[in-house]
Enzyme design. Structure first.
Site, short mmCIF file in Angstrom:
data_model
loop_
_atom_site.label_atom_id
_atom_site.label_comp_id
_atom_site.label_asym_id
_atom_site.label_seq_id
_atom_site.Cartn_x
_atom_site.Cartn_y
_atom_site.Cartn_z
CE1 TYR A 1 -4.95 -4.58 -9.87
CE2 TYR A 1 -5.99 -2.71 -10.95
CZ TYR A 1 -5.91 -3.58 -9.87
OH TYR A 1 -6.77 -3.44 -8.82
CB ALA B 1 -5.36 -7.91 -19.00
CE LYS C 1 -7.72 -6.82 -9.30
NZ LYS C 1 -8.13 -7.66 -8.16
NE ARG D 1 -1.76 -3.80 2.15
CZ ARG D 1 -0.57 -4.03 1.61
NH1 ARG D 1 0.47 -4.17 2.41
NH2 ARG D 1 -0.41 -4.09 0.31
CB ILE E 1 -10.69 2.15 -2.90
CG1 ILE E 1 -11.79 1.65 -3.85
CG2 ILE E 1 -11.12 2.08 -1.43
CD1 ILE E 1 -13.08 2.41 -3.83
N GLY F 1 -6.31 -11.91 2.03
CA GLY F 1 -5.71 -10.57 2.03
C GLY F 1 -6.44 -9.65 2.98
CB SER G 1 -10.34 -3.16 -10.93
OG SER G 1 -9.98 -1.80 -11.14
CB VAL H 1 -4.11 -16.34 -3.14
CG1 VAL H 1 -4.84 -15.97 -1.86
CG2 VAL H 1 -3.56 -15.12 -3.85
P1 NAD Z 1 -3.94 -3.60 -0.42
O1 NAD Z 1 -2.64 -3.63 -1.14
O2 NAD Z 1 -4.13 -2.66 0.71
O3 NAD Z 1 -4.33 -5.06 0.08
C1 NAD Z 1 -4.12 -6.20 -0.71
C2 NAD Z 1 -4.07 -7.42 0.19
O4 NAD Z 1 -3.80 -8.58 -0.63
C3 NAD Z 1 -2.93 -7.32 1.21
O5 NAD Z 1 -3.39 -7.81 2.45
C4 NAD Z 1 -1.86 -8.24 0.62
O6 NAD Z 1 -1.01 -8.80 1.59
C5 NAD Z 1 -2.74 -9.31 -0.03
N1 NAD Z 1 -2.02 -10.10 -1.03
C6 NAD Z 1 -1.33 -9.67 -2.10
N2 NAD Z 1 -0.77 -10.71 -2.74
C7 NAD Z 1 -1.10 -11.83 -2.06
C8 NAD Z 1 -0.83 -13.21 -2.20
N3 NAD Z 1 -0.07 -13.68 -3.20
N4 NAD Z 1 -1.35 -14.08 -1.32
C9 NAD Z 1 -2.11 -13.64 -0.31
N5 NAD Z 1 -2.41 -12.35 -0.09
C10 NAD Z 1 -1.90 -11.45 -0.96
O7 NAD Z 1 -5.02 -3.33 -1.56
P2 NAD Z 1 -6.59 -2.99 -1.53
O8 NAD Z 1 -6.75 -1.67 -2.15
O9 NAD Z 1 -7.19 -3.26 -0.20
O10 NAD Z 1 -7.08 -4.06 -2.60
C11 NAD Z 1 -7.85 -5.22 -2.31
C12 NAD Z 1 -8.37 -5.78 -3.60
O11 NAD Z 1 -9.19 -4.80 -4.25
C13 NAD Z 1 -7.28 -6.15 -4.61
O12 NAD Z 1 -7.64 -7.33 -5.30
C14 NAD Z 1 -7.29 -4.96 -5.56
O13 NAD Z 1 -6.80 -5.28 -6.84
C15 NAD Z 1 -8.76 -4.61 -5.57
N6 NAD Z 1 -9.03 -3.22 -6.00
C16 NAD Z 1 -8.53 -2.15 -5.29
C17 NAD Z 1 -8.79 -0.86 -5.75
C18 NAD Z 1 -8.27 0.36 -5.04
O14 NAD Z 1 -8.42 1.48 -5.59
N7 NAD Z 1 -7.68 0.27 -3.87
C19 NAD Z 1 -9.54 -0.67 -6.91
C20 NAD Z 1 -10.03 -1.77 -7.59
C21 NAD Z 1 -9.76 -3.05 -7.13
#
Ligand code: NAD
Length: 243
Positions: A151, A153, A155, A16, A184, A13, A138, A60
């Site tokens: 979500y 659960a 994490k 971005r 974030i 992922g 998370s 994934v």
């Molecule tokens: P985002 O949506 O910008 O990026 C998520 C990435 O995961 C994307 O590139 C998407 O294409 C990829 N993805 C989703 N499903 C997929 C799959 N089945 N196979 C392959 N790739 C897949 O989100 P982000 O904020 O950059 O989040 C990244 C990670 O951090 C995630 O696991 C998210 O749950 C976790 N997270 C984010 C936050 C936040 O506030 N942004 C907080 C806690 C945890």
């Protein structure tokens, strides 16, 4: 400055958000980085913009695809030192509104997807008896969150994957840790209203929302030799926020 020169890294992922910021942080530290994205063209584009060695398509949720991609990266580069299981999705729903499809997609992406990635990483790292894996938990996995039961659960499960895998893989020289970001500013949280963002920033002791780079810096620390005696930990990257 953390030195990761000579290290081979994979970030899922990575097109971005936190994934892309992590790719950039690892490239800056000298690592050879392969990123994956669901869409091949976007993955290639992101890889060339971030200075990564390659951008590959990967979903994934597909265990076989994860296994063969990880094996291929390790074969092509002769080894695999670092894996960041970052891919994840978030969709909110109050308890009464949770559809079965939401449960399936969230658990298959966040829990099974992370598990597939950790399994494949462990297999690739086992031969050299060294490696470092980071998974994305998370803050809501620890505290819970109204409207985010599925979500949150998922994490909590991800955090436990890090703790359990660390116990199993430690004797093989493989460290496994999680980061638990707070709120974030990425595409994932783009749907939050300005009021909700201001409320979260106001509740955060450091007085702001997080940036993808804040999380990437913590991940870079965890995968580096500076964290060589750190495993099975869940590192909060949340500005001190308590939900
Ligand atoms: P985002 O949506 O910008 O990026 C998520 C990435 O995961 C994307 O590139 C998407 O294409 C990829 N993805 C989703 N499903 C997929 C799959 N089945 N196979 C392959 N790739 C897949 O989100 P982000 O904020 O950059 O989040 C990244 C990670 O951090 C995630 O696991 C998210 O749950 C976790 N997270 C984010 C936050 C936040 O506030 N942004 C907080 C806690 C945890």
């Amino acid at each position: 400055m953390t030195d990761l020169s000579g290290r081979v890294a994979l970030v899922t992922g990575g097109t971005r958000g936190i994934g892309l910021a992590t790719v950039r942080a690892l490239v800056d530290a000298g690592a050879t980085v392969v990123l994956t994205g669901r869409d091949e063209a976007r993955a290639k584009e992101a890889a060339s913009a971030a200075g990564a060695a390659a951008g590959l398509a990967l979903d994934v949720t597909d265990a076989k695809a994860v296994s063969s991609l990880v094996r291929g990266v390790a074969k092509e580069h002769g080894k695999l030192d670092i894996v960041v299981a970052n891919a994840g999705i978030m969709e909110d729903a109050l308890l009464g509104m949770i559809r079965e499809e939401l449960v399936d997609t969230t658990l298959s992406t966040n829990v099974a997807g992370t598990l597939h990635t950790v399994q494949a990483a462990a297999r690739a790292m086992m031969r050299k008896k060294t490696g470092s894996i980071v998974v994305l938990a998370s803050i809501v996995g620890e505290y819970g969150s109204a409207g985010q039961t599925v979500y949150a659960a998922s994490k909590a499960a991800v955090a436990n994957i890090a703790k359990s895998a660390a116990k199993e893989l430690g004797r093989s020289g493989i460290r496994v840790n999680a980061v638990a970001p707070g709120v974030i500013e990425t595409d994932l949280t783009a749907g939050l209203s300005e009021d909700a963002k201001a409320e979260n920033a106001g509740k955060t002791p450091l007085g702001r929302l997080g940036r993808a780079e804040d999380v990437a810096n913590a991940i870079r620390f965890l995968v580096s030799d500076e964290a060589s005696f750190v495993t099975g930990q869940v590192l909060g990257v949340d500005g001190g926020l308590v939900l």
